[in-house]
Design an enzyme around this catalytic site. Structure first.
Site, PDB file in Angstrom:
ATOM      1  N   ILE A   1      -2.904   5.528  -4.549  1.00 55.19           N
ATOM      2  CA  ILE A   1      -1.864   6.344  -3.926  1.00 55.19           C
ATOM      3  C   ILE A   1      -0.683   6.534  -4.864  1.00 55.19           C
ATOM      4  O   ILE A   1      -0.108   7.621  -4.945  1.00 55.19           O
ATOM      5  CB  ILE A   1      -1.410   5.700  -2.603  1.00 55.19           C
ATOM      6  CG1 ILE A   1      -2.558   5.736  -1.580  1.00 55.19           C
ATOM      7  CG2 ILE A   1      -0.191   6.416  -2.041  1.00 55.19           C
ATOM      8  CD1 ILE A   1      -2.285   4.936  -0.324  1.00 55.19           C
TER       9      ILE A   1
ATOM     10  N   ASP B   1       5.416  -7.268 -13.566  1.00 55.93           N
ATOM     11  CA  ASP B   1       4.643  -7.940 -12.522  1.00 55.93           C
ATOM     12  C   ASP B   1       5.578  -8.208 -11.349  1.00 55.93           C
ATOM     13  O   ASP B   1       6.439  -9.084 -11.414  1.00 55.93           O
ATOM     14  CB  ASP B   1       4.068  -9.245 -13.071  1.00 55.93           C
ATOM     15  CG  ASP B   1       3.225  -9.989 -12.048  1.00 55.93           C
ATOM     16  OD1 ASP B   1       3.158  -9.553 -10.878  1.00 55.93           O
ATOM     17  OD2 ASP B   1       2.640 -11.030 -12.404  1.00 55.93           O
ATOM     18  N   LEU B   2       5.414  -7.454 -10.265  1.00 58.38           N
ATOM     19  CA  LEU B   2       6.319  -7.574  -9.126  1.00 58.38           C
ATOM     20  C   LEU B   2       6.063  -8.816  -8.283  1.00 58.38           C
ATOM     21  O   LEU B   2       6.779  -9.044  -7.297  1.00 58.38           O
ATOM     22  CB  LEU B   2       6.226  -6.320  -8.250  1.00 58.38           C
ATOM     23  CG  LEU B   2       6.780  -5.048  -8.883  1.00 58.38           C
ATOM     24  CD1 LEU B   2       6.551  -3.848  -7.968  1.00 58.38           C
ATOM     25  CD2 LEU B   2       8.257  -5.197  -9.202  1.00 58.38           C
TER      26      LEU B   2
ATOM     27  N   TYR C   1      -3.102  -9.839   4.263  1.00 55.53           N
ATOM     28  CA  TYR C   1      -2.709  -8.449   3.989  1.00 55.53           C
ATOM     29  C   TYR C   1      -1.991  -7.808   5.180  1.00 55.53           C
ATOM     30  O   TYR C   1      -0.881  -7.283   5.049  1.00 55.53           O
ATOM     31  CB  TYR C   1      -3.939  -7.638   3.613  1.00 55.53           C
ATOM     32  CG  TYR C   1      -3.648  -6.173   3.393  1.00 55.53           C
ATOM     33  CD1 TYR C   1      -3.021  -5.734   2.229  1.00 55.53           C
ATOM     34  CD2 TYR C   1      -3.994  -5.215   4.348  1.00 55.53           C
ATOM     35  CE1 TYR C   1      -2.743  -4.385   2.021  1.00 55.53           C
ATOM     36  CE2 TYR C   1      -3.726  -3.868   4.145  1.00 55.53           C
ATOM     37  CZ  TYR C   1      -3.107  -3.462   2.990  1.00 55.53           C
ATOM     38  OH  TYR C   1      -2.831  -2.131   2.796  1.00 55.53           O
TER      39      TYR C   1
ATOM     40  N   LYS D   1       2.045  -6.476   5.685  1.00 57.70           N
ATOM     41  CA  LYS D   1       2.387  -5.095   6.033  1.00 57.70           C
ATOM     42  C   LYS D   1       3.146  -5.021   7.358  1.00 57.70           C
ATOM     43  O   LYS D   1       4.034  -4.167   7.522  1.00 57.70           O
ATOM     44  CB  LYS D   1       1.124  -4.246   6.085  1.00 57.70           C
ATOM     45  CG  LYS D   1       0.441  -4.087   4.723  1.00 57.70           C
ATOM     46  CD  LYS D   1       1.347  -3.445   3.692  1.00 57.70           C
ATOM     47  CE  LYS D   1       0.617  -3.115   2.405  1.00 57.70           C
ATOM     48  NZ  LYS D   1       1.469  -2.446   1.402  1.00 57.70           N
TER      49      LYS D   1
END
Length: 260
Positions: free
Chosen positions: A14, A42-43, A154, A158
Site C-alpha cells: 500500500i 527501522d521504526l 496484529y 490495529k
C-alpha cells in the site's frame, strides 16, 4: 508549489502504491522504509524513529504538507507491536511540528479491519497506556504461546491505533492546529504482506470465511492509495478522527448497525 508528503512503508504494498500515485499527481514524496527509500530507518527502534524526524526535517527544509503512516507488519511477533503502534505514533507525533508550517496539513494512518477481531486485553491495555516495555513483554508471551495466541498481536495493535486516532484527533494538538487526523481500515489487500496467506484457492476461500468481502473480494493496493491520497489532500478539510473501512463489506457483515 507542489505538496510535500511523507509516506512510510513506501517500498512495497500500500505504501508503494500510494507513493507512486502521489508522484503521478505532481507531489513531492519522501518515502520511508527499511530499504529502498529516501529515508531508510527501522521504526521498531527509538533510534530509527528519531532518525526519521531528523532526516525528513532535513530533506523537506522543515515543512511538510502530509504524513501518511502506512508502514506496518503482520507477523505474530513483538516487532509488530513496535512498528504498528509505537512506530506509527512516533511518526505522527514526531512529524507533527513540520505539518504546522503547511497551509493545509493532513495526517492519516493505516489501521485494519482486523481491529474488529477480539484483542488480547493485556496487550491492548499496555498499548493504550503508552507503555512500550510492557507491551513488548506481553507480545513476547503471546508469540511464545503458539499460533493462536500470536495471531492476536496484529489485530490488537490495529485496534489500539484506531483508538489512539479517535482519542487524539479532536485535541488542540491536531484539530486545534487545523490538522485533520484520520485512519483507514483495509480489508484483505493483495500485497507482499498477505501473499503467503492468499497464495492458493484454498487459502483464499479460508480468508473469505474469516474476512467476508462481498464487494469485489480481495483487491489491489492502488484502490487503498486513492483513499489515502484524498485523506492527505487539500480537499479533506473537515474529516476528524474517522476510521474509514475500505474492506469490501467485512465491517458491515461483522458489525451490522452496531455503530448506531
Amino acid at each position: 508549489m507542489p505538496r510535500i508528503s511523507v509516506v512510510t512503508g513506501s517500498a512495497s504494498g500500500i505504501g508503494k502504491a500510494t507513493r507512486e500515485l502521489l508522484i503521478e499527481r505532481g507531489e513531492i514524496v519522501i518515502g520511508v522504509d527499511v530499504h529502498d527509500a529516501d529515508v531508510v530507518v527501522d521504526l521498531s527502534t527509538a533510534a530509527g524513529r528519531a532518525s526519521l524526524v531528523e532526516q525528513v526535517s532535513e530533506l523537506s527544509g522543515g515543512s511538510i504538507d502530509a504524513v501518511l503512516a502506512v508502514a506496518g507488519l503482520a507477523s505474530p511477533t513483538a516487532t509488530t507491536v513496535a512498528v504498528n503502534y509505537f512506530g506509527t505514533i512516533a511518526t505522527l507525533e514526531g512529524l507533527r511540528p513540520l505539518l504546522l508550517r503547511s497551509a493545509a496539513p493532513r495526517a492519516v494512518a493505516v489501521a485494519s479491519m482486523a481491529s474488529l477481531f477480539p484483542p488480547d486485553d493485556i496487550l491492548l491495555a499496555a498499548l493504550l497506556a503508552g507503555n512500550e516495555a510492557d507491551a513488548l513483554a506481553r507480545a513476547s508471551e503471546l508469540e511464545a504461546g503458539g499460533a493462536e495466541q500470536g495471531a492476536l498481536i496484529y489485530g490488537t495493535t490495529k485496534r489500539a491505533l484506531a483508538r489512539w486516532i479517535r482519542r487524539n484527533a479532536a485535541t488542540d494538538a491536531w484539530a486545534g492546529a487545523s490538522i485533520p487526523l484520520n485512519a483507514i481500515a483495509p480489508g484483505v489487500v493483495d500485497t507482499p504482506m498477505t501473499s503467503d496467506m492468499i497464495a492458493t484457492p484454498q487459502q483464499r476461500e479460508a480468508m473469505a470465511t474469516m474476512v467476508p468481502m462481498p464487494l469485489n473480494g480481495i483487491f489491489e493496493p492502488r484502490s487503498v492509495a486513492y483513499l489515502l491520497a484524498w485523506l492527505a489532500g487539500e480537499e479533506n478539510a473537515h474529516l476528524c478522527g474517522q476510521v474509514i473501512f475500505i474492506d469490501g463489506g467485512s465491517d458491515v457483515i461483522i458489525r451490522g448497525d452496531a455503530t448506531w
